[in-house]
Write a protein that holds these residues in place. Structure first.
Motif, PDB file in Angstrom:
ATOM      1  N   ALA A 298      36.518  20.599  40.656  1.00 25.07           N
ATOM      2  CA  ALA A 298      36.798  19.653  41.482  1.00 25.07           C
ATOM      3  C   ALA A 298      38.354  19.322  41.641  1.00 25.07           C
ATOM      4  CB  ALA A 298      35.875  18.453  41.102  1.00 25.07           C
ATOM      5  N   MET A 299      38.917  19.285  40.316  1.00 24.34           N
ATOM      6  CA  MET A 299      40.208  19.012  39.930  1.00 24.34           C
ATOM      7  C   MET A 299      41.314  19.939  40.715  1.00 24.34           C
ATOM      8  SD  MET A 299      42.342  18.263  36.562  1.00 24.34           S
ATOM      9  CE  MET A 299      41.378  16.561  36.195  1.00 24.34           C
ATOM     10  N   ARG A 300      40.801  21.507  40.720  1.00 20.55           N
ATOM     11  CA  ARG A 300      41.560  22.434  41.444  1.00 20.55           C
ATOM     12  C   ARG A 300      41.495  21.899  43.090  1.00 20.55           C
ATOM     13  NH1 ARG A 300      42.886  26.922  38.469  1.00 20.55           N
ATOM     14  NH2 ARG A 300      41.808  26.851  36.441  1.00 20.55           N
ATOM     15  N   GLN A 301      40.266  21.781  43.471  1.00 27.00           N
ATOM     16  CA  GLN A 301      40.335  21.340  45.026  1.00 27.00           C
ATOM     17  C   GLN A 301      41.253  20.171  45.211  1.00 27.00           C
ATOM     18  OE1 GLN A 301      36.288  20.873  46.512  1.00 27.00           O
ATOM     19  NE2 GLN A 301      37.126  19.642  48.090  1.00 27.00           N
ATOM     20  N   TRP A 302      41.092  18.966  44.429  1.00 23.38           N
ATOM     21  CA  TRP A 302      41.755  17.825  44.433  1.00 23.38           C
ATOM     22  C   TRP A 302      43.359  17.764  44.579  1.00 23.38           C
ATOM     23  CZ3 TRP A 302      43.984  15.475  39.855  1.00 23.38           C
ATOM     24  CH2 TRP A 302      44.664  14.248  40.053  1.00 23.38           C
ATOM     25  N   LEU A 303      43.738  18.855  43.757  1.00 23.45           N
ATOM     26  CA  LEU A 303      45.224  18.803  43.539  1.00 23.45           C
ATOM     27  C   LEU A 303      45.829  20.009  44.898  1.00 23.45           C
ATOM     28  CD1 LEU A 303      45.505  19.848  39.774  1.00 23.45           C
ATOM     29  CD2 LEU A 303      46.540  18.054  40.821  1.00 23.45           C
ATOM     30  N   ALA A 304      44.988  20.696  45.217  1.00 24.95           N
ATOM     31  CA  ALA A 304      45.280  21.392  46.466  1.00 24.95           C
ATOM     32  C   ALA A 304      45.211  20.783  47.716  1.00 24.95           C
ATOM     33  CB  ALA A 304      44.726  22.589  46.448  1.00 24.95           C
ATOM     34  N   ALA A 305      44.711  19.616  47.787  1.00 26.44           N
ATOM     35  CA  ALA A 305      44.380  18.734  49.021  1.00 26.44           C
ATOM     36  C   ALA A 305      45.898  18.689  49.603  1.00 26.44           C
ATOM     37  CB  ALA A 305      43.768  17.460  48.939  1.00 26.44           C
TER      38      ALA A 305
ATOM     39  N   ASP B  24      43.866  18.164  21.020  1.00 30.03           N
ATOM     40  CA  ASP B  24      43.630  19.320  21.321  1.00 30.03           C
ATOM     41  C   ASP B  24      41.881  19.324  21.260  1.00 30.03           C
ATOM     42  OD1 ASP B  24      45.737  20.039  22.462  1.00 30.03           O
ATOM     43  OD2 ASP B  24      46.294  21.818  21.234  1.00 30.03           O
ATOM     44  N   LYS B  25      41.574  19.248  19.854  1.00 30.53           N
ATOM     45  CA  LYS B  25      40.240  19.169  19.438  1.00 30.53           C
ATOM     46  C   LYS B  25      39.441  18.177  20.350  1.00 30.53           C
ATOM     47  CE  LYS B  25      36.994  19.186  15.518  1.00 30.53           C
ATOM     48  NZ  LYS B  25      36.970  18.844  14.193  1.00 30.53           N
ATOM     49  N   GLN B  26      39.945  16.790  20.454  1.00 26.82           N
ATOM     50  CA  GLN B  26      39.203  15.758  21.278  1.00 26.82           C
ATOM     51  C   GLN B  26      38.984  16.308  22.504  1.00 26.82           C
ATOM     52  OE1 GLN B  26      41.947  12.512  20.710  1.00 26.82           O
ATOM     53  NE2 GLN B  26      40.909  11.958  18.777  1.00 26.82           N
ATOM     54  N   ALA B  27      40.110  16.590  23.315  1.00 29.58           N
ATOM     55  CA  ALA B  27      40.123  17.264  24.504  1.00 29.58           C
ATOM     56  C   ALA B  27      39.278  18.440  24.886  1.00 29.58           C
ATOM     57  CB  ALA B  27      41.621  17.409  25.254  1.00 29.58           C
TER      58      ALA B  27
ATOM     59  N   LEU C 223      47.776   9.646  29.136  1.00 34.46           N
ATOM     60  CA  LEU C 223      48.762  10.324  29.773  1.00 34.46           C
ATOM     61  C   LEU C 223      49.802  10.584  28.512  1.00 34.46           C
ATOM     62  CD1 LEU C 223      51.197   9.443  32.596  1.00 34.46           C
ATOM     63  CD2 LEU C 223      52.079   9.696  30.575  1.00 34.46           C
ATOM     64  N   LEU C 224      50.032   9.708  27.780  1.00 35.92           N
ATOM     65  CA  LEU C 224      51.127   9.719  26.723  1.00 35.92           C
ATOM     66  C   LEU C 224      50.720  10.912  25.662  1.00 35.92           C
ATOM     67  CD1 LEU C 224      52.039   5.960  26.217  1.00 35.92           C
ATOM     68  CD2 LEU C 224      53.617   7.860  27.166  1.00 35.92           C
TER      69      LEU C 224
ATOM     70  N   ALA D  96      42.436  14.492  30.958  1.00 33.64           N
ATOM     71  CA  ALA D  96      43.724  14.459  31.061  1.00 33.64           C
ATOM     72  C   ALA D  96      44.305  15.861  30.493  1.00 33.64           C
ATOM     73  CB  ALA D  96      43.985  13.289  29.834  1.00 33.64           C
ATOM     74  N   HIS D  97      43.478  16.486  29.457  1.00 34.01           N
ATOM     75  CA  HIS D  97      43.870  17.634  29.068  1.00 34.01           C
ATOM     76  C   HIS D  97      43.929  18.992  30.079  1.00 34.01           C
ATOM     77  CE1 HIS D  97      45.013  20.248  25.633  1.00 34.01           C
ATOM     78  NE2 HIS D  97      44.033  21.066  25.882  1.00 34.01           N
ATOM     79  N   LEU D  98      42.777  18.712  30.872  1.00 31.37           N
ATOM     80  CA  LEU D  98      42.604  19.596  32.005  1.00 31.37           C
ATOM     81  C   LEU D  98      43.674  19.263  33.179  1.00 31.37           C
ATOM     82  CD1 LEU D  98      40.923  21.938  33.358  1.00 31.37           C
ATOM     83  CD2 LEU D  98      39.325  20.212  34.372  1.00 31.37           C
TER      84      LEU D  98
END
Length: 571
Positions: free
Chosen positions: A509-516, A345-348, A386-387, A362-364
């Motif tokens: 950007a990620m929210r928009q991408w996931l909602a496409a 979590d600290k890294q991310a 991922l892992l 990946a964390h987001l």
């Protein structure tokens, strides 16, 4: 009623449960294609056959049901090879219809003639040719049954002219789906129970062979108060709601998982064939349970090897075991697991305005993606993110290339998965090297209307290979990639594309991408100087990295050394 071999093969595959055929049309399979057109099967027109084999394998791995590939003689069938190896090693039930030249030309060096049997018998559970029209239904049914029962690829070889032949065979050769329950003998179970009773620090190690037995594994862990370590492929069913889970061992694992294995006095291996012998305990006893007798003791010597289904074996074993209280072995593993997760979590959660760390991406994604999402990841660093940073929760599923270790698996596998699960989000975590290897099938996403989400970790390098070279003390060589603007490229072919170069822009950007609604690509420019840190840093790895630093400085690349230290050791 007389039918052509093409019609018989198509009908038999439909009856066996297949829904799709992946491939590229062409001369020797054109009559089979026409039979597919007139059947309930859907033809998925890919641009490269390797993508077809990976997509079919992704579909079958997730569903457990049959999928099909079909290729023309010579190059058409040969292009499937790597995807077939990947699918077979994943245990995906796929049937490959591999065509050959007409029988009159076979053995005469005719253009595109290939001995399909020699190629595919090394990567299949069944490989046979239809040599007479009356064999068509029987051999196709045998192939489908072998793929489903034994978990792997089955190959049916058909000459081009054979597809046009007819048969009046009225016998109905069908596919049988057996579900036997296999478990060790009473004496063997008694021996395992006695071994457990003698142990002071047991650890349970779980692999993909325990799929479907998560509840039984948890019951065993609770009875023994033992930590549970899992392989990469069993993450999705062992990690959720499991108070005894402490992660993974191996180079991609975490410290808690590694130490729980290294410090135990009994390792109970359940459905795992983990290949890397250096990560097994040196002084502990080992008991192994597997459905395949040839896997027993294959990776490391075992003291007791039992043949059985994991779930059935545990259920028969539990009445023989006395409950235990949590001790230092379990407590230490749990405490270290908490530290490992806090470290991830600290890294991310430390986005740098000047660059984007892939762990943060990946964390987001883990926070924003749904609990029913299905994820794939390219071999290399995307697989690691991922892992380590995606949580197995809800109905989430995961697929990575661990058994075959190929590049460019993520988005082709996602294609087949999305076709099988159209109502679930399917996300491919791609490396820039993997994406550019099979980039042509972005066109398939548009043509076949497959709305998967592509996330590119764009570090302009073959990052995992670069890390391997540096840990060996070598200067990284030939790993750099001159990439296009992937987002602009996506838009050119009809895919929604977004590029992110600053950490502050990533969330929106990620929210928009996931909602496409349709296929969408998110190109994220991530830090190149990012090491995939192992659970424990060994002296040789430090020395290797130091040697890289020395060579880089002497070669005028001191700036890279500063970046490497800042981004990995000084954070």
């Amino acid at each position: 009623m007389s039918q052509t071999v093409s019609e018989i093969v198509a009908d038999t595959l439909v009856e066996a449960g297949a829904k799709r055929v992946y491939g590229i049309v062409g001369d020797t399979i054109n009559h089979f294609i026409d039979a597919v057109r007139r059947s309930p099967l859907d033809w998925v027109h890919v641009r490269h056959e390797e993508v077809g084999a990976l997509a079919a394998g992704g579909e079958s791995y997730m569903t457990g049901e049959l999928s099909v590939c079909a290729g023309t003689a010579g190059p058409g069938s040969l292009h499937f090879v790597n995807g077939i190896f990947e699918s077979h090693r994943n245990g995906a039930p796929v049937v490959l219809i591999a065509s050959n030249v007409d029988r009159a030309e076979q053995g005469l060096g005719f253009p595109q003639e290939v001995d399909q049997r020699k190629i595919y018998e090394q990567t299949s559970v069944f490989c046979e040719a239809i040599s007479h029209p009356d064999q068509a239904r029987r051999i196709t049914a045998m192939a489908a049954q072998a793929a489903l029962a034994r978990g792997g690829v089955a190959v049916v070889i058909v000459n081009g002219d054979m597809f046009k032949q007819t048969s009046d065979d009225a016998r109905h050769w069908s596919v049988h789906r057996a579900s036997p329950v296999v478990r060790p003998s009473e004496a063997e179970l008694d021996a395992l129970a006695a071994m457990i009773a003698e142990a002071k620090r047991p650890t349970i190690y779980v692999g993909i062979g325990a799929r479907g037995a998560a509840d039984q594994v948890k019951a065993l862990a609770e009875r023994l108060a033992a930590p549970v370590v899992h392989t990469t492929r069993s993450k999705e069913f062992i990690e959720p709601a499991n108070n005894w889970n402490v992660g993974m061992t191996g180079i991609l694992g975490n410290r808690a998982g590694m130490e729980a294995v290294a410090d135990c006095d009994l390792l109970i291996c359940l459905g795992t064939d983990f290949a890397y012998t250096q990560f097994y305990p040196e002084r502990a006893k080992i008991a192994q349970v597997d459905t395949d007798p040839t896997h027993l003791g294959r990776r490391t010597p075992v003291d007791l090897g039992l043949v059985g289904d994991v779930g059935a074996t545990i259920e028969a074993l539990l009445p023989r075991l006395q409950p235990r209280e949590a001790d230092k072995h379990l407590t230490a593993a749990r405490e270290q697991w908490a530290k490992d997760r806090a470290g991830y979590d600290k890294q991310a959660d430390e986005p740098d305005p000047a660059l984007i760390h892939p762990q943060h991406v990946a964390h987001l994604l883990d926070r924003l993606a749904g609990d029913d999402a299905i994820f794939t990841a390219d071999g290399g660093s995307p697989m690691v993110w991922l892992l380590r940073h995606l949580t197995a929760r809800g109905r989430r599923r995961f697929l990575t290339s661990l058994m075959h270790g190929t590049m460019a698996n993520a988005y082709p596998q996602a294609m087949g998965i999305k076709l099988a699960y159209p109502d679930r989000p399917v996300i491919a975590m791609c490396g820039d090297g993997g994406m550019t290897m099979l980039m042509g099938d972005l066109l398939t996403l548009v043509q076949e209307e497959i709305p998967i989400k592509l996330l590119i970790f764009n570090n302009s390098s073959l990052g995992f290979v670069e890390m391997e070279q540096r840990v060996e003390g070598l200067l990284d060589s030939f790993t750099g990639l001159k990439n296009p603007d992937f987002a602009a490229l996506a838009r050119c072919v009809g895919i929604e594309g977004t590029r992110v170069e600053a950490a502050g822009d990533l969330d929106a950007a990620m929210r928009q991408w996931l909602a496409a609604k349709g296929p969408a690509l998110l190109d994220v420019k991530v830090n190149r100087m990012e090491l995939v840190m192992p659970p424990k840093i060994e002296a040789g790895q430090v020395a290797g990295t130091a040697m890289f630093g020395l060579r880089a400085v002497l070669g005028g690349r001191s700036g890279e050394v500063v970046d490497l230290l800042r981004d990995n050791f000084l954070r």
